[in-house]
Design a protein around this motif. Structure first.
Motif, PDB file in Angstrom:
ATOM      1  N   UNK A 116      15.954   5.512  -2.850  1.00 15.70           N
ATOM      2  CA  UNK A 116      14.789   5.994  -2.107  1.00 15.70           C
ATOM      3  C   UNK A 116      13.843   6.823  -2.953  1.00 15.70           C
ATOM      4  N   UNK A 117      13.738   6.460  -4.250  1.00 16.55           N
ATOM      5  CA  UNK A 117      12.851   7.214  -5.136  1.00 16.55           C
ATOM      6  C   UNK A 117      11.673   6.357  -5.567  1.00 16.55           C
ATOM      7  N   UNK A 118      10.540   7.011  -5.699  1.00 19.15           N
ATOM      8  CA  UNK A 118       9.310   6.399  -6.207  1.00 19.15           C
ATOM      9  C   UNK A 118       8.878   7.267  -7.369  1.00 19.15           C
ATOM     10  N   UNK A 119       8.746   6.674  -8.561  1.00 21.71           N
ATOM     11  CA  UNK A 119       8.496   7.439  -9.770  1.00 21.71           C
ATOM     12  C   UNK A 119       7.249   6.903 -10.465  1.00 21.71           C
ATOM     13  N   UNK A 120       6.394   7.801 -10.957  1.00 21.38           N
ATOM     14  CA  UNK A 120       5.169   7.411 -11.637  1.00 21.38           C
ATOM     15  C   UNK A 120       4.993   8.265 -12.887  1.00 21.38           C
ATOM     16  N   UNK A 121       4.599   7.619 -13.972  1.00 23.34           N
ATOM     17  CA  UNK A 121       4.268   8.327 -15.211  1.00 23.34           C
ATOM     18  C   UNK A 121       2.742   8.405 -15.289  1.00 23.34           C
ATOM     19  N   UNK A 122       2.136   9.546 -14.949  1.00 24.96           N
ATOM     20  CA  UNK A 122       0.681   9.622 -14.914  1.00 24.96           C
ATOM     21  C   UNK A 122       0.022   9.480 -16.278  1.00 24.96           C
ATOM     22  N   UNK A 123       0.789   9.685 -17.356  1.00 22.06           N
ATOM     23  CA  UNK A 123       0.220   9.534 -18.694  1.00 22.06           C
ATOM     24  C   UNK A 123       0.097   8.073 -19.093  1.00 22.06           C
ATOM     25  N   UNK A 124       0.863   7.204 -18.472  1.00 24.11           N
ATOM     26  CA  UNK A 124       0.780   5.775 -18.764  1.00 24.11           C
ATOM     27  C   UNK A 124      -0.168   5.049 -17.810  1.00 24.11           C
ATOM     28  N   UNK A 125      -0.501   5.682 -16.696  1.00 24.86           N
ATOM     29  CA  UNK A 125      -1.355   5.053 -15.682  1.00 24.86           C
ATOM     30  C   UNK A 125      -2.770   4.875 -16.220  1.00 24.86           C
ATOM     31  N   UNK A 126      -3.352   3.704 -15.959  1.00 24.63           N
ATOM     32  CA  UNK A 126      -4.721   3.424 -16.398  1.00 24.63           C
ATOM     33  C   UNK A 126      -5.710   3.533 -15.249  1.00 24.63           C
ATOM     34  N   UNK A 127      -5.241   3.949 -14.061  1.00 22.05           N
ATOM     35  CA  UNK A 127      -6.083   4.201 -12.890  1.00 22.05           C
ATOM     36  C   UNK A 127      -6.926   2.982 -12.519  1.00 22.05           C
ATOM     37  N   UNK A 128      -6.294   1.827 -12.508  1.00 21.06           N
ATOM     38  CA  UNK A 128      -7.012   0.590 -12.181  1.00 21.06           C
ATOM     39  C   UNK A 128      -7.059   0.346 -10.676  1.00 21.06           C
ATOM     40  N   UNK A 129      -6.089   0.858  -9.920  1.00 15.82           N
ATOM     41  CA  UNK A 129      -6.076   0.707  -8.475  1.00 15.82           C
ATOM     42  C   UNK A 129      -5.419  -0.571  -7.986  1.00 15.82           C
ATOM     43  N   UNK A 130      -4.812  -1.346  -8.854  1.00 12.06           N
ATOM     44  CA  UNK A 130      -4.164  -2.593  -8.433  1.00 12.06           C
ATOM     45  C   UNK A 130      -2.962  -2.295  -7.546  1.00 12.06           C
ATOM     46  N   UNK A 131      -2.220  -1.243  -7.853  1.00 11.83           N
ATOM     47  CA  UNK A 131      -1.064  -0.880  -7.021  1.00 11.83           C
ATOM     48  C   UNK A 131      -1.528  -0.509  -5.622  1.00 11.83           C
ATOM     49  N   UNK A 132      -2.613   0.216  -5.506  1.00 21.02           N
ATOM     50  CA  UNK A 132      -3.156   0.612  -4.204  1.00 21.02           C
ATOM     51  C   UNK A 132      -3.619  -0.607  -3.414  1.00 21.02           C
ATOM     52  N   UNK A 133      -4.259  -1.554  -4.085  1.00 26.68           N
ATOM     53  CA  UNK A 133      -4.775  -2.739  -3.404  1.00 26.68           C
ATOM     54  C   UNK A 133      -3.672  -3.666  -2.913  1.00 26.68           C
ATOM     55  N   UNK A 134      -2.526  -3.703  -3.600  1.00 30.73           N
ATOM     56  CA  UNK A 134      -1.444  -4.625  -3.256  1.00 30.73           C
ATOM     57  C   UNK A 134      -0.357  -4.015  -2.379  1.00 30.73           C
ATOM     58  N   UNK A 135      -0.453  -2.743  -2.073  1.00 27.01           N
ATOM     59  CA  UNK A 135       0.571  -2.084  -1.255  1.00 27.01           C
ATOM     60  C   UNK A 135       0.505  -2.633   0.176  1.00 27.01           C
ATOM     61  N   UNK A 136       1.606  -3.193   0.698  1.00 29.79           N
ATOM     62  CA  UNK A 136       1.557  -3.781   2.036  1.00 29.79           C
ATOM     63  C   UNK A 136       1.414  -2.750   3.155  1.00 29.79           C
ATOM     64  N   UNK A 137       1.884  -1.519   2.941  1.00 29.42           N
ATOM     65  CA  UNK A 137       1.781  -0.497   3.987  1.00 29.42           C
ATOM     66  C   UNK A 137       0.588   0.435   3.780  1.00 29.42           C
ATOM     67  N   UNK A 138      -0.141   0.247   2.706  1.00 30.80           N
ATOM     68  CA  UNK A 138      -1.317   1.075   2.386  1.00 30.80           C
ATOM     69  C   UNK A 138      -0.953   2.559   2.291  1.00 30.80           C
TER      70      UNK A 138
END
Length: 124
Positions: A64-86
């Motif tokens: 039940x963990x969600x992990x993000x490395x903000x230094x590797x993120x390119x802020x493209x928004x593809x993850x936000x657009x493809x999230x089924x639950x928004x």
């Protein structure tokens, strides 16, 4: 002598740049800034981690963990657009500079699997 009019003109005009830490410009419309997750709405499907081009998101459904490395993120928004639950969104501000590298970990409760009562009734 050729530079004298240019120097005088530049001295009398206001500066071309901003004094950044003290004067901050408002973000542009639809600016993709810092990534935000509503962990209570996340179903831990892993679509965001599969679609992320920089592979900065890791999802573990069992833990039940969600992990993000903000230094590797390119802020493209593809993850936000493809999230089924928004449950992913982006703020209109960029994250502040940091002195050390961090990893952002959110702990949530994965949804319980639905009972297969309809299949059991059909087998009988």
């Amino acid at each position: 002598m050729l530079f004298t009019p240019t120097v005088i003109k530049n001295l009398l005009k206001k500066p071309a740049t901003r004094n950044y830490p003290f004067t901050v410009r408002e973000p542009f419309p639809n600016y993709r800034g810092e990534l935000v997750i509503d962990i209570d709405g996340c179903i831990f499907c892993g679509t965001c981690s599969r679609k992320c081009p920089s592979q900065c998101i890791t999802v573990d459904k069992n833990a039940g963990t969600w992990q993000c490395d903000p230094h590797a993120c390119v802020y493209c928004g593809i993850c936000r657009d493809n999230c089924p639950t928004k449950c992913l969104s982006m703020k209109d501000v960029h994250r502040k500079p940091m002195t050390e590298k961090i990893t952002w970990i959110e702990q949530g409760t994965p949804p319980k699997p639905k009972k297969k009562t309809a299949e059991k009734k059909e087998e009988k």
